[in-house]
Design an enzyme around this catalytic site. Structure first.
Site, short mmCIF file in Angstrom:
data_model
loop_
_atom_site.label_atom_id
_atom_site.label_comp_id
_atom_site.label_asym_id
_atom_site.label_seq_id
_atom_site.Cartn_x
_atom_site.Cartn_y
_atom_site.Cartn_z
N LYS A 11 -5.41 6.30 3.82
CA LYS A 11 -4.38 6.34 2.77
C LYS A 11 -4.81 7.21 1.57
O LYS A 11 -5.98 7.56 1.44
CB LYS A 11 -4.07 4.91 2.34
CG LYS A 11 -3.46 4.05 3.45
CD LYS A 11 -3.00 2.71 2.92
CE LYS A 11 -2.39 1.86 4.02
NZ LYS A 11 -1.84 0.59 3.51
N TYR A 51 7.70 2.65 7.13
CA TYR A 51 7.53 1.26 6.68
C TYR A 51 8.85 0.47 6.70
O TYR A 51 8.97 -0.52 5.99
CB TYR A 51 6.91 1.22 5.29
CG TYR A 51 5.40 1.41 5.30
CD1 TYR A 51 4.56 0.49 5.92
CD2 TYR A 51 4.80 2.49 4.67
CE1 TYR A 51 3.19 0.65 5.93
CE2 TYR A 51 3.42 2.66 4.67
CZ TYR A 51 2.62 1.72 5.30
OH TYR A 51 1.25 1.87 5.30
N THR A 93 -5.75 -7.37 4.84
CA THR A 93 -4.90 -6.49 4.02
C THR A 93 -5.32 -6.51 2.55
O THR A 93 -5.44 -5.47 1.91
CB THR A 93 -3.42 -6.96 4.12
OG1 THR A 93 -3.05 -7.00 5.50
CG2 THR A 93 -2.49 -6.03 3.37
N ARG A 104 -11.98 -2.22 4.24
CA ARG A 104 -11.24 -2.61 3.04
C ARG A 104 -12.14 -3.33 2.04
O ARG A 104 -12.00 -3.13 0.82
CB ARG A 104 -10.03 -3.44 3.43
CG ARG A 104 -8.90 -2.56 4.02
CD ARG A 104 -7.85 -3.40 4.68
NE ARG A 104 -6.64 -2.65 5.00
CZ ARG A 104 -5.72 -3.12 5.84
NH1 ARG A 104 -5.88 -4.30 6.43
NH2 ARG A 104 -4.64 -2.40 6.10
N ASN A 114 -5.19 0.07 -0.22
CA ASN A 114 -6.20 -0.62 0.61
C ASN A 114 -6.79 0.31 1.68
O ASN A 114 -7.25 -0.13 2.73
CB ASN A 114 -5.63 -1.92 1.20
CG ASN A 114 -4.48 -1.69 2.16
OD1 ASN A 114 -4.02 -0.56 2.34
ND2 ASN A 114 -4.02 -2.75 2.79
N HIS A 117 -4.50 1.96 7.14
CA HIS A 117 -3.47 1.20 7.86
C HIS A 117 -3.85 1.19 9.33
O HIS A 117 -4.38 2.19 9.84
CB HIS A 117 -2.09 1.85 7.71
CG HIS A 117 -1.08 1.35 8.70
ND1 HIS A 117 -0.36 0.20 8.50
CD2 HIS A 117 -0.71 1.83 9.92
CE1 HIS A 117 0.41 -0.01 9.57
NE2 HIS A 117 0.22 0.97 10.44
N GLU A 128 4.45 3.76 16.36
CA GLU A 128 3.83 4.47 15.22
C GLU A 128 3.15 5.76 15.66
O GLU A 128 3.18 6.76 14.94
CB GLU A 128 2.82 3.54 14.53
CG GLU A 128 3.50 2.35 13.86
CD GLU A 128 2.53 1.40 13.16
OE1 GLU A 128 1.30 1.62 13.24
OE2 GLU A 128 3.01 0.45 12.53
P1 CMP Z 1 -0.36 -1.74 5.68
O1 CMP Z 1 -1.24 -2.22 6.77
O2 CMP Z 1 -0.26 -0.27 5.53
O3 CMP Z 1 1.11 -2.37 5.85
C1 CMP Z 1 1.98 -2.57 4.76
C2 CMP Z 1 1.31 -2.31 3.44
O4 CMP Z 1 1.97 -2.81 2.30
C3 CMP Z 1 -0.03 -2.98 3.42
O5 CMP Z 1 -0.92 -2.33 4.30
C4 CMP Z 1 -0.38 -2.89 1.93
O6 CMP Z 1 -1.04 -1.69 1.62
C5 CMP Z 1 0.98 -2.86 1.26
N1 CMP Z 1 1.22 -4.00 0.38
C6 CMP Z 1 1.42 -3.91 -0.94
N2 CMP Z 1 1.62 -5.13 -1.47
C7 CMP Z 1 1.53 -6.02 -0.46
C8 CMP Z 1 1.66 -7.44 -0.39
N3 CMP Z 1 1.90 -8.19 -1.45
N4 CMP Z 1 1.49 -8.01 0.84
C9 CMP Z 1 1.26 -7.25 1.95
N5 CMP Z 1 1.14 -5.90 1.92
C10 CMP Z 1 1.27 -5.29 0.73
#
Ligand code: CMP
Length: 140
Positions: A11, A51, A93, A104, A114, A117, A128
């Site tokens: 990211k 997304y 996450t 992470r 973070n 992905h 994806e």
């Molecule tokens: P990712 O695995 O890319 O999938 C969705 C993304 O939303 C997640 O990682 C986070 O980077 C982002 N995100 C931001 N806020 C939240 C939250 N409160 N809960 C879960 N994902 C979040």
């Protein structure tokens, strides 16, 4: 032995800090092979489509803004049980909940920024992967 694939994104928070190589080393040390990779700048419509499953969530707008704030590196990773293996390598996450030694835990700045992905199921991995890559770009 059955090889499977997963989609990884390094990211904008990680590309900004020049962490692509360090993250790729973690991926390869875990036994995953990077069988496709490209650095791209996502635009708003791409981020919103990628997304889409999160479009009703409160963080959707900010997430799309963050994902278009700089370059990302999209990758196809191949290995034994690649989907759960990469999720283990990434960690939770929210970096505050991620185990020691995970990407992470070591590099993420926040739940949003973070660093990486990874697909959450083999079905989503296929969707994806084909979102970003054509067949001829994937060389296993
Ligand atoms: P990712 O695995 O890319 O999938 C969705 C993304 O939303 C997640 O990682 C986070 O980077 C982002 N995100 C931001 N806020 C939240 C939250 N409160 N809960 C879960 N994902 C979040």
């Amino acid at each position: 032995m059955s090889l499977t694939s997963t989609l990884s994104i390094i990211k904008p928070d990680a590309t900004r800090r020049n962490l692509t190589g360090v993250i790729n080393a973690r991926i390869e040390e875990a036994g995953l092979r990077i069988i496709a990779q490209k650095r791209i700048q996502m635009d708003r419509s791409m981020a919103e489509r990628f997304y889409e499953v999160h479009k009703e969530r409160s963080f959707f707008d900010e997430l799309c803004t963050f994902m278009t704030s700089g370059p990302v590196v999209v990758q196809v990773l191949e290995g034994e049980n690649a989907v759960p293996l990469y999720r283990q390598v990434m960690g939770a996450t929210n970096p505050a909940n991620a185990e020691e030694g995970t990407i992470r835990r070591d590099f993420a700045e926040s739940i949003e920024a973070n660093s990486v992905h990874g697909s959450d199921s083999p079905e989503n991995a296929q969707r994806e992967i084909s979102f970003f890559f054509s067949e001829i770009e994937i060389v296993g």
